[in-house]
Design an enzyme around this catalytic site. Structure first.
Site, short mmCIF file in Angstrom:
data_model
loop_
_atom_site.label_atom_id
_atom_site.label_comp_id
_atom_site.label_asym_id
_atom_site.label_seq_id
_atom_site.Cartn_x
_atom_site.Cartn_y
_atom_site.Cartn_z
N HIS A 1 31.22 -20.49 60.81
CA HIS A 1 32.04 -20.10 61.96
C HIS A 1 31.24 -19.14 62.82
CE1 HIS A 1 35.48 -18.63 64.26
NE2 HIS A 1 36.08 -19.72 63.85
N ASP B 1 39.44 -25.33 58.82
CA ASP B 1 39.47 -26.79 58.80
C ASP B 1 39.10 -27.39 57.47
OD1 ASP B 1 40.23 -27.04 61.44
OD2 ASP B 1 38.19 -26.70 62.13
N1 ACO Z 1 26.32 -26.66 57.34
C1 ACO Z 1 25.00 -26.39 57.21
N2 ACO Z 1 24.34 -25.45 57.92
C2 ACO Z 1 25.07 -24.76 58.82
C3 ACO Z 1 26.44 -24.98 59.01
C4 ACO Z 1 27.08 -25.98 58.22
N3 ACO Z 1 28.37 -26.24 58.38
N4 ACO Z 1 26.90 -24.16 59.98
C5 ACO Z 1 25.85 -23.43 60.38
N5 ACO Z 1 24.74 -23.79 59.67
C6 ACO Z 1 23.41 -23.19 59.80
C7 ACO Z 1 22.71 -23.69 61.05
O1 ACO Z 1 21.91 -24.83 60.76
C8 ACO Z 1 21.88 -22.50 61.44
O2 ACO Z 1 20.74 -22.48 60.64
P1 ACO Z 1 19.36 -21.86 61.24
O3 ACO Z 1 19.64 -20.42 61.52
O4 ACO Z 1 18.40 -22.09 60.13
O5 ACO Z 1 19.07 -22.67 62.46
C9 ACO Z 1 22.75 -21.31 61.04
O6 ACO Z 1 23.61 -21.79 59.98
C10 ACO Z 1 23.62 -20.76 62.17
O7 ACO Z 1 24.35 -21.87 62.72
P2 ACO Z 1 24.69 -22.00 64.26
O8 ACO Z 1 25.03 -23.42 64.57
O9 ACO Z 1 23.64 -21.33 65.08
O10 ACO Z 1 26.00 -21.10 64.33
P3 ACO Z 1 27.10 -21.15 65.44
O11 ACO Z 1 27.83 -19.86 65.36
O12 ACO Z 1 26.53 -21.54 66.75
O13 ACO Z 1 28.03 -22.38 64.98
C11 ACO Z 1 29.73 -23.65 63.98
C12 ACO Z 1 29.24 -22.24 64.34
C13 ACO Z 1 29.67 -24.57 65.21
C14 ACO Z 1 31.20 -23.59 63.57
C15 ACO Z 1 28.85 -24.21 62.83
O14 ACO Z 1 28.95 -23.37 61.70
C16 ACO Z 1 29.23 -25.65 62.46
O15 ACO Z 1 28.74 -26.59 63.10
N6 ACO Z 1 30.10 -25.84 61.42
C17 ACO Z 1 30.56 -27.14 61.07
C18 ACO Z 1 31.67 -27.57 62.03
C19 ACO Z 1 32.97 -26.84 61.79
O16 ACO Z 1 33.44 -26.70 60.66
N7 ACO Z 1 33.59 -26.38 62.90
C20 ACO Z 1 34.90 -25.71 62.84
C21 ACO Z 1 34.81 -24.33 63.34
S1 ACO Z 1 36.37 -23.54 63.14
C22 ACO Z 1 37.27 -24.06 64.44
O17 ACO Z 1 36.81 -24.48 65.47
C23 ACO Z 1 38.70 -24.01 64.27
#
Ligand code: ACO
Length: 427
Positions: A305, A362
């Site tokens: 998140h 979620d």
């Molecule tokens: N699985 C694996 N790796 C992940 C995940 C995941 N679910 N989420 C983040 N990471 C990793 C990224 O690859 C990144 O790694 P790096 O630093 O080596 O590049 C690091 O963690 C940070 O991730 P970002 O994408 O930069 O974080 P951001 O805050 O932009 O994204 C997000 C947050 C979009 C929710 C992300 O965690 C994600 O895509 N999760 C899966 C989708 C999801 O569950 N969304 C629901 C959110 S809750 C809602 O909207 C109600």
């Protein structure tokens, strides 16, 4: 902390006031930055930018805290109702019994859709995604309710807010009914907000429908958990759309479009699809490895998140609710076991620990919704239904703010510098 921040560019120093909220990080007010320095700030994804003042919802992502008007989400989910939380978000205080009864009654008086709007559905393909239908039908409300679109009039804003909250279940249920080829079921105002939605979704005109109280309570709780979440992508979209003076129905349609994305509201659908694809606990390590592999676009859906760097407090309530629903409906679904084991393995894996990736709201919501009988395509539509109250509350807050301006970010331009146009024959 000091009450001002200074910025030195070359030998020119400028000062900016620091403002404090009631809790949470202070903000450096840089509104005069461009005028004083000729520079913009650069913050793609707004990771360090507060875009507004808001008294609605507070999140402490490090501690896993979520408060609506000061009340912890766990307490609201346990003891309150979606109607009560809606009142709280819209009005700032918990209602008295009379105020709640009156609010619930008012909402129930707006549950029907203009009959001509029902014709809209027939224009969609039967296999249309419910979110596609929601975007279209909610946007179309502005063509039907002209009497509540003067955003400068507080009464119009209140009526359009009530209409949106009241009609969203009818719109979502009709999208479902259309997709399965069953007749639309009209609202039954003798039922609760959530009971009525269940009846419009799963009832058929040929038979009486009994609302299961455990399912009704579980779904109501899911609505509470999704009601608002500070300045997330879809809420910011609603605010940005509203900042131009667009009518509330158009703004909420914009929010629905944003929510649809798999990185936002679409994640509950994606999370359940992922759990089903994993299928059995023995496959979990393979998927965890894929999630960690930088060359593989796969991510653990329902994990991570932008704000929570701790367990999402909503996921805690969700996990408990899965058990209640499974017990009440006497169902067992292997995806729940996969979800529990996946969570445990991920939480003990150094990659997820180091990046502070925890289950979000979620991760478990799809498991519950599926047990209740909703197809995965409806999950995000349910999220939109519940989030509508947050969207309208935030929209009202913004419009009532005398300092409100049209949202207009700037950019770091990286395209070509000025060059002369070359006529097509000379290229
Ligand atoms: N699985 C694996 N790796 C992940 C995940 C995941 N679910 N989420 C983040 N990471 C990793 C990224 O690859 C990144 O790694 P790096 O630093 O080596 O590049 C690091 O963690 C940070 O991730 P970002 O994408 O930069 O974080 P951001 O805050 O932009 O994204 C997000 C947050 C979009 C929710 C992300 O965690 C994600 O895509 N999760 C899966 C989708 C999801 O569950 N969304 C629901 C959110 S809750 C809602 O909207 C109600």
């Amino acid at each position: 902390m000091s009450d001002s921040a200074s910025l030195k560019i070359g030998d020119k120093e400028s000062g900016y006031p620091i403002r404090s909220g009631t809790i949470g990080p202070d903000v450096i007010d840089i509104r005069k930055l461009y005028a004083e320095t000729g520079c913009f700030t650069y913050d793609p994804g707004f990771t360090s930018t507060a875009s507004c003042d808001s008294a609605l919802t507070y999140i402490d992502g490090d501690e896993g805290v979520l408060l609506h008007r000061g009340y912890p989400i766990g307490e609201l989910a346990e003891d309150s109702s979606f109607m009560e939380v809606s009142y709280l978000l819209l009005n700032g205080e918990l209602p008295s019994k009379d105020e709640l009864d009156s609010f619930t009654y008012t909402i129930s008086r707006h549950t029907m859709l203009h009959e001509q709007l029902m014709q809209f559905y027939r224009g969609f393909r039967r296999d249309a995604h419910p979110m596609a239908i929601m975007c279209g039908v909610v946007g179309a409300l502005s063509a039907f309710y002209h009497d509540s679109t003067d955003i400068a009039d507080p009464d119009h804003r209140r009526i359009s807010s009530h209409r949106l909250i009241a009609k969203m279940p009818t719109i979502a249920a009709a999208a479902y009914k259309y997709s399965v080829g069953q007749p639309f079921v009209y609202p039954d105002n003798s039922l609760s907000y959530t009971g009525n939605f269940l009846k419009m979704t799963f009832g058929v005109p040929a038979e009486p429908y009994e609302v299961n109280p455990v399912v009704e309570r579980a779904l109501d709780r899911i609505f509470i958990l999704h009601a608002d979440h500070e300045q997330n992508a879809s809420t910011s979209t609603v605010r940005l759309a509203g900042s131009s003076g667009a009518n509330p129905f158009a703004c909420i349609a914009a929010g629905i479009a944003c929510l649809w994305g798999p990185a936002h509201g679409g994640a509950n659908e994606a999370a359940l699809n992922m759990l089903r694809e994993i299928g059995t606990p023995d496959k979990i390590p393979h998927y965890i490895e894929r999630a960690k592999d930088k060359n593989d676009p796969f991510r653990l859906m329902g994990f991570g998140h932008r704000v929570y760097k701790n367990y999402d407090p909503r996921a805690t309530v969700m996990q408990k609710t899965v058990r209640e629903v499974f017990d009440a409906l006497k169902v067992s679904d292997p995806v729940f076991e996969v979800a529990l084991q996946l969570e445990e393995m991920a939480l003990n894996d150094p990659y997820f620990i180091e990046k502070k990736l925890f289950p979000n709201v979620d991760f478990y919501s799809g498991v519950i919704l599926s047990a209740i009988g909703f197809p995965t395509t409806m999950f995000t539509a349910l999220f939109a239904l519940a989030r509508t109250v947050g969207w309208v509350a935030q929209w009202n807050e913004m419009i009532s703010d005398p300092g409100q301006k049209i949202g207009r970010p700037r950019q770091l331009y990286t395209g070509p510098t000025q060059r002369p146009y070359v006529k097509i024959g000379d290229r």
